[in-house]
Design a protein around this motif. Structure first.
Motif, PDB file in Angstrom:
ATOM      1  N   GLY A  91       0.738  -1.286  -0.197  1.00 13.47           N
ATOM      2  CA  GLY A  91      -0.019  -0.007   0.082  1.00 13.47           C
ATOM      3  C   GLY A  91       0.851   1.330  -0.228  1.00 13.47           C
ATOM      4  O   GLY A  91       2.043   1.175  -0.442  1.00 13.47           O
ATOM      5  N   ASP A  92       0.338   2.416   0.331  1.00 15.48           N
ATOM      6  CA  ASP A  92       0.846   3.371   0.290  1.00 15.48           C
ATOM      7  C   ASP A  92       1.477   4.062   1.778  1.00 15.48           C
ATOM      8  O   ASP A  92       2.173   5.136   1.817  1.00 15.48           O
ATOM      9  CB  ASP A  92      -0.019   4.772  -0.126  1.00 15.48           C
ATOM     10  CG  ASP A  92      -1.182   5.096   1.069  1.00 15.48           C
ATOM     11  OD1 ASP A  92      -1.121   4.206   1.777  1.00 15.48           O
ATOM     12  OD2 ASP A  92      -2.267   5.657   0.710  1.00 15.48           O
TER      13      ASP A  92
ATOM     14  N   VAL B 207       3.828   3.325  -3.033  1.00 12.85           N
ATOM     15  CA  VAL B 207       3.164   2.225  -3.167  1.00 12.85           C
ATOM     16  C   VAL B 207       4.038   0.990  -3.351  1.00 12.85           C
ATOM     17  O   VAL B 207       4.393   0.581  -4.385  1.00 12.85           O
ATOM     18  CB  VAL B 207       1.970   2.143  -4.205  1.00 12.85           C
ATOM     19  CG1 VAL B 207       1.335   0.938  -4.246  1.00 12.85           C
ATOM     20  CG2 VAL B 207       1.107   3.473  -4.057  1.00 12.85           C
TER      21      VAL B 207
END
Length: 292
Positions: free
Chosen positions: A145-146, A263
């Motif tokens: 994810g970020d 990301v």
């Protein structure tokens, strides 16, 4: 002991009921989903009642199963807490870690093995799964994810660079291929990362509408295996296929690579974790260039 059900079956039941998934239970116990299903049937035969209702490929607890779970789960929690205390008193720090299966097998495991050799006082217990879920009983997890997750510390582990890869069998010349070549290939999509091809095509200036031949697979591991066998083109996270590229078993036929930047894969833990010292040791090891 005649009144007790088969304990392996009881353990399988508790995990399936807790996670809501036969596959998650199989991953936790390092067995196949069919083995978990057999244990559930054994427990149902022992009591002569249905504990789960089968709905398509999924399971939901019956009212009897839910009531039984409520009674037994506290006992399993007690066993886990007692075991944790025993491990603590033995002088070894126990660190429960969860990771995506493909990332674990292709990147994490070799580094964990070296970490364990260097730190025998730390017992890292790895569980793998195909999708992210909350930390739950785990001290840390690998998450894609970020990195922006409230109340969690997230440390990036690798660059996440996407590039098409395929078997040399699909290449009839050594020159770099173009969009027209890609349109004649089967694109291997990964169910857990459904947007990767669209992101790559958009950044590469390729109209994805012209890429008609597609095949969806459950995991990156399956996509990479399909690519190795010549069944299509996978959009690889390059850090996970370094060995195959170096050996020539996979080729990168197109020049453009998309760096997803923030990301990527992170080591995630609760900011309030009481095992921060041990987690920091693992973090430093995994982010060291000498870890592998």
């Amino acid at each position: 002991m005649r009144d007790l059900p088969p304990l392996n079956a009881l353990l399988a039941f508790e995990i399936v009921a807790r996670t809501g998934s036969v596959r998650a239970a199989a991953d936790e116990l390092l067995v196949t989903p069919s083995a978990i299903s057999r244990q559930i049937r054994l427990l149902e035969e022992h009591f002569g009642v249905a504990l789960f209702a089968r709905q398509g490929r999924g399971l939901t607890m019956t009212s009897v199963g839910a009531a039984y779970y409520e009674r037994v789960t506290s006992h399993f929690d007690g066993l886990r807490k007692a075991s944790a205390l025993l491990h603590a008193s033995s002088g070894r720090a126990v660190l429960k870690l969860r990771s995506y299966t493909t990332f674990a097998t292709r990147w994490l495991l070799p580094r964990l093995s070296h970490f364990q050799l260097a730190h025998p006082e730390i017992d890292v217990r790895l569980t793998t799964e195909s999708q992210w879920s909350d930390l739950g009983d785990f001290d840390a997890a690998i998450r894609l994810g970020d990195g922006q997750w409230p109340e969690h510390r997230a440390v990036p582990l690798v660059p996440n660079i996407l590039r098409p890869v395929c078997s040399p069998a699909l290449l009839k010349g050594s020159e770099t291929k173009d969009a027209s070549w890609l349109a004649r290939q089967t694109l291997l999509f990964v169910r857990a990362r459904p947007d990767d091809w669209a992101l790559w095509c958009d950044a590469a200036g390729i109209d994805m509408a012209g890429l008609k031949r597609r095949r969806e697979l459950e995991s990156s591991a399956l996509a990479y295996q399909a690519a190795l066998e010549g069944h299509g083109v996978a959009l690889a996270q390059l850090v996970l296929v370094e060995d195959e590229l170096a050996a020539g078993d996979l080729m990168a036929p197109m020049a453009f690579a998309l760096d997803r930047r923030n990301v990527t894969y992170y080591l995630v833990s609760d900011v309030r974790s009481q095992k921060r010292t041990v987690l920091d040791q693992l973090q430093r090891w995994l982010t060291s260039v000498d870890a592998a």
